[in-house]
Scaffold this active site. Structure first.
Site, mmCIF file in Angstrom:
data_model
loop_
_atom_site.group_PDB
_atom_site.id
_atom_site.type_symbol
_atom_site.label_atom_id
_atom_site.label_comp_id
_atom_site.label_asym_id
_atom_site.label_seq_id
_atom_site.Cartn_x
_atom_site.Cartn_y
_atom_site.Cartn_z
ATOM 1 C CG ASP A 141 -4.413 2.406 5.139
ATOM 2 O OD1 ASP A 141 -4.929 3.082 4.935
ATOM 3 O OD2 ASP A 141 -4.841 1.120 3.914
ATOM 4 C CG ASP B 94 -4.567 -0.270 -0.923
ATOM 5 O OD1 ASP B 94 -4.597 0.612 -2.309
ATOM 6 O OD2 ASP B 94 -4.920 1.416 -0.471
ATOM 7 C CG ASP C 244 -1.639 1.095 1.273
ATOM 8 O OD1 ASP C 244 -1.711 2.274 0.570
ATOM 9 O OD2 ASP C 244 -3.014 0.466 1.837
HETATM 10 N N1 LIG Z 1 -6.414 2.203 1.970
HETATM 11 C C1 LIG Z 1 -6.851 3.773 1.717
HETATM 12 N N2 LIG Z 1 -6.370 4.388 0.101
HETATM 13 N N3 LIG Z 1 -5.982 4.545 2.549
HETATM 14 C C2 LIG Z 1 -5.483 6.012 2.304
HETATM 15 C C3 LIG Z 1 -5.682 7.152 3.747
HETATM 16 C C4 LIG Z 1 -5.264 8.197 3.376
HETATM 17 C C5 LIG Z 1 -4.896 8.934 4.753
HETATM 18 N N4 LIG Z 1 -3.938 8.229 5.222
HETATM 19 C C6 LIG Z 1 -5.926 9.436 5.834
HETATM 20 O O1 LIG Z 1 -6.380 8.414 6.999
HETATM 21 O O2 LIG Z 1 -6.954 9.127 5.608
HETATM 22 MN MN LIG Z 2 -5.217 1.009 2.011
HETATM 23 MN MN LIG Z 3 -3.573 2.968 0.122
#
Ligand SMILES: NC(=[NH2+])NCCC[C@H](N)C(=O)O
Ligand SMILES: [Mn+2]
Ligand SMILES: [Mn+2]
Length: 297
Positions: free
Chosen positions: A124, A224, A120
Site C-alpha cells: 500500500d 489487512d 498485509d
Molecule cells: N489494501 C489493499 N488491499 N490494497 C491493495 C492494493 C493493490 C495494488 N497494489 C494497488 O495499488 O491497487
Molecule cells: Mn492493505
Molecule cells: Mn492488502
C-alpha cells in the site's frame, strides 16, 4: 490497558470492489460484543465514523472516489485524535485500507515518532502516479510518508509523517514495481512470506516490535485481512495466494497484544459480500477479540 474506544468505519470506496463497508455491521451481528464480553473485554465507547458534514477536501487527487475517501479520512482523523487526547486506546474497524490515512493522520498529530506494523499481502505504498488501479486503498503508506500529492496534514492540520525506518511490513507478497523500488531504496523493513516461513512468525513479530518500536513513541498495528491466505480468508477484495495461515495470524496478533507495546490498531478489508459462509468475518472477529483480550491480560 487504557480504556478502549471502538471506531467503526463503514466505508469501502477506497477498494475496487464494493462490500467492505458492510464489515463492521456484519461482524457486530455475528457477535463481536458477546465474544469480547466472554473474554472480559470492555469497550468504553463505540462510535460510527462517517463523512457526513465534513467540509470539502482541500485537495483533489486523480483517483477513484478520492473525494469520499478524503472526507472519511478527515472525519476519522478527528475522531482518532480525540480518542488519543482522552487517553484511550483507539481501535478502528473498517472498511477498506484507505481509511488508514485517517487513522494515521489522527495518530501522528499526537505521536511524533510513530512506529507502524503493517500486516498485509500488499505494501500500500503506491502514489497517485504509480497506482496501477487508481484505488486509494493502495496508497495510504505513501501518503503517510509524505511521498504522495495527498498528505496526512490535508486530512488533519497538525498531522505529521511516518519515517520509513519506523515502518515494518509483514506478509508482503504482491508488490508493484514502484513499491518494490521504493522499499529497496529506503531500506524499509519487509518480512515477506518466505522470511516468515524461514524465521517463524514468533521471531518475525519480536523483530518487528524492535524495528518499529525502538525509536518510536507509539506503535500502530494495521491489519489487512488479505495477509491471511485466501483458503482461510476468502472474503476480501484483493486476495493473494500463499499467505499467512489463520494460526500464524492468531499467533502474530496474540504476541503483539501481550507485548503491551501497541498504542492503537485497525482491522480492514473484510468483505462480507465476497465471503464463503462468513469464514472471513468470523476469523476477523476472533482475531479482534484475541488482540483486545491479550492486551489486557
Ligand atoms: N489494501 C489493499 N488491499 N490494497 C491493495 C492494493 C493493490 C495494488 N497494489 C494497488 O495499488 O491497487
Ligand atoms: Mn492493505
Ligand atoms: Mn492488502
Amino acid at each position: 490497558m487504557n480504556k478502549l474506544t471502538l471506531l467503526s468505519v463503514p466505508f469501502g470506496l477506497g477498494a475496487g470492489t464494493p462490500g467492505s463497508e458492510q464489515a463492521p455491521g456484519h461482524i457486530y451481528q455475528l457477535g463481536l460484543f458477546q465474544m469480547l464480553q466472554q473474554h472480559g473485554c470492555t469497550i468504553n465507547k463505540l462510535k460510527d465514523v462517517i463523512n457526513a458534514g465534513m467540509p470539502s477536501p482541500v485537495i483533489q487527487v486523480p483517483m477513484n472516489h478520492s473525494d469520499e475517501v478524503i472526507r472519511t479520512g478527515m472525519a476519522l482523523a478527528r475522531a482518532v485524535k480525540e480518542v488519543v487526547a482522552a487517553g484511550q486506546f483507539p481501535f478502528v474497524l473498517g472498511g477498506d485500507h484507505s481509511l488508514a490515512m485517517g487513522t494515521l493522520a489522527g495518530l501522528t498529530s499526537h505521536y511524533k515518532k510513530l512506529g507502524v506494523i503493517w500486516i498485509d499481502a500488499h505494501a500500500d505504498m503506491n502514489t497517485e502516479l504509480t497506482s496501477p488501479s487508481g484505488n486509494m486503498h493502495g496508497i495510504p503508506l505513501a501518503v503517510a510518508q509524505g511521498r504522495a500529492q495527498l498528505s496526512l496534514s490535508h486530512l488533519l492540520p497538525g498531522a505529521g509523517t511516518i519515517a520509513p525506518g519506523n515502518i515494518v511490513l509483514i506478509g508482503a507478497r504482491d508488490l508493484d514495481p514502484a513499491e518494490e523500488a521504493f522499499i529497496q531504496a529506503e531500506g524499509i523493513s519487509c518480512f515477506r512470506m518466505a522470511d516468515i516461513r524461514r524465521l517463524g512468525i514468533h521471531a518475525v513479530i519480536t523483530e518487528a516490535l524492535r524495528m518499529a518500536g525502538d525509536a518510536a513513541d507509539g506503535i500502530h498495528l494495521s491489519f489487512d485481512i488479505d495477509s491471511v491466505d485466501p483458503s482461510e480468508a476468502p472474503g476480501t477484495g484483493t486476495p493473494v495466494q500463499g499467505g499467512l495461515t489463520a494460526e500464524e495470524a492468531r499467533e502474530a496478533i496474540r504476541l503483539l497484544g501481550i507485548s503491551k507495546r501497541m498504542t492503537s490498531a485497525e482491522f480492514v478489508e473484510v468483505n462480507p459480500l465476497l465471503d464463503h459462509r462468513d469464514q472471513t468475518s468470523l476469523l476477523a472477529m476472533e482475531l479482534i477479540a484475541l488482540f483486545l483480550s491479550s492486551m489486557k491480560s
